[in-house]
Design a protein around this motif. Sequence first.
Motif, PDB file in Angstrom:
ATOM      1  N   ALA A 193     -12.783   6.777  12.631  1.00  7.88           N
ATOM      2  CA  ALA A 193     -13.782   5.736  12.353  1.00  7.88           C
ATOM      3  C   ALA A 193     -13.196   4.341  12.572  1.00  7.88           C
ATOM      4  N   GLU A 194     -14.020   3.443  13.126  1.00  3.44           N
ATOM      5  CA  GLU A 194     -13.554   2.063  13.320  1.00  3.44           C
ATOM      6  C   GLU A 194     -13.241   1.424  11.962  1.00  3.44           C
ATOM      7  N   ASN A 195     -12.092   0.760  11.884  1.00  2.00           N
ATOM      8  CA  ASN A 195     -11.707   0.120  10.619  1.00  2.00           C
ATOM      9  C   ASN A 195     -10.799  -1.077  10.936  1.00  2.00           C
ATOM     10  N   VAL A 196     -11.425  -2.178  11.287  1.00  2.00           N
ATOM     11  CA  VAL A 196     -10.682  -3.375  11.702  1.00  2.00           C
ATOM     12  C   VAL A 196      -9.824  -3.914  10.560  1.00  2.00           C
ATOM     13  N   ALA A 197     -10.362  -3.836   9.336  1.00  2.00           N
ATOM     14  CA  ALA A 197      -9.606  -4.341   8.180  1.00  2.00           C
ATOM     15  C   ALA A 197      -8.296  -3.570   8.000  1.00  2.00           C
TER      16      ALA A 197
END
Length: 558
Positions: A349-353
């Motif tokens: 899953a995308e998780n920039v933080a």
Amino acid sequence: MAHKTDIEIARAATKRPIREIGAKLGIPEADLLPYGHDKAKVGADFIAGLKDRPNGKLILVTAINPTPAGEGKTTTTVGLGDGLARIGKTSAICIREASLGPCFGMKGGAAGGGYAQVVPMEDMNLHFTGDFHAITSAHNLLSAMIDNHIYWGNALGIDQRRVTWRRVMDMNDRALRDIVCSLGGVANGFPRQTGFDITVASEVMAILCLATDIHDLQRRLGDIIVGYTSDRSPVHARDLKADGAMTVLLKDALQPNLVQTLENTPAFVHGGPFANIAHGCNSVMATTTALKLADYVVTEAGFGADLGAEKFMNIKCRKAGLAPAAVVIVATVRALKMNGGVAKADLGAENVAAVTAGCANLGRHIENVKSFGVPAVVAINHFAGDTEAEIAAVQEYVAHQGSEAILCRHWADGSAGIEALAHRVVALAEADHHGFAPLYPDEMSLFHKIETIANRIYRAGEVIADKKIRDQLHAWEQEGYGDLPICMAKTQYSFTTDPNVRGAPEGHSVPVREVRLAAGAGFVVAICGEIMTMPGLPSKPAAETIGLNDMGQIEGLF
């Protein structure tokens, strides 16, 4: 379309005869000692004749702390070598040989992956040219000669309780870590406690990787301390007259092995010390030979920059008079997410933080590399699931660190996917910074050197060591070993000695459990935390899925 496995890609490669690969570097066919059609050792006389030639540029590839998500350091090393060749440079790659332990255990082989691999992959990951077997044999010959000397009257007065030389084998076998030998009565000698390390942790491996020629090799083998007499005087391998026979066993193993990448770039694959328990660099012989023959030599040092790169700079470069022109730090978005606290199951899953949080680990490595006075560039080793926002977050973070992060697609696209990094590396290397210096001077005390690495590289608050360990270090200084560098044995997964602590911790304690003097290799090993010099196999070893298919081809190697 299903992705081809590494071994399928390797098997489909168009390999050139090894004499053609040698010719790219100007090595005459007569100076190649072929092992089949696709492997050769480079002759000692040819190497000796190169010493007055100028050196090419040395590029080091290192990485952030590894996670189960993977970084692809060898893959990037191979890709960059191909990329430099693609933009018109004469390039060569220098990597280590694979140990059978991880190959049949958990980590797999050591030939790169995807479309950035060294071939023949099966040979490299198995017996290759027999170097590891020769090292194992030379080490265990010395072990046999120690016990035999004691059996036949012990003229040297070796105190059996103070024999420090263990045995080795190139396999992960926890049952052999701590053993009692010579049981079974008078004919079998005097029982004593000993144990096995894995071959890559052998001092003989380190000596082979640091020796400059056959005479230097024999001198270093003779310098090995195998134990002590009851009055604590050291007993050396040369006192047992073992150094000559050990040199004979290692005569061919000392010669660098030449193979090729999938794109037919010359690759030297030689030596194989792990970076968590040994010094983690390929051989000085291979690196210095490659530097005489190529404009650019791309080499790697094992695990994260806190281990491999630190040892490359403080041990290998110091001893061999080398200096890297630029350093590439490999990171993946997936591994940065794990450093930012994401579980392996959630990496898709995308998780920039989390990427941004994990970048603290990368930032620490950039600072550390720059502290040696060498320029650093970051290679983002691309995975199919990486999002544009995640990649942008890494690039933005690295820009704030005064460096640059370049997206690399060599795994999928070979040299075409890494051209931008190749151009950047050339620009950095051509700028000639000349600022390289090891972290500490030779004359600093041994314990202070350990503290310096712990403080400056790991950002630890303190080093914890018993009085017994400090006294041992002081005694070695009195015996003339105070100028040796330190080889830290520590978990690769963290800046701390706790493998579960990710990110960029500060102020932690580094406990030193044991110190070992490698007088022949020329360094002092500090064993920290729970690190083992004989690994074990995991609950489901890779060996369970390796075998031959109906066509007689090897399946399951990776």
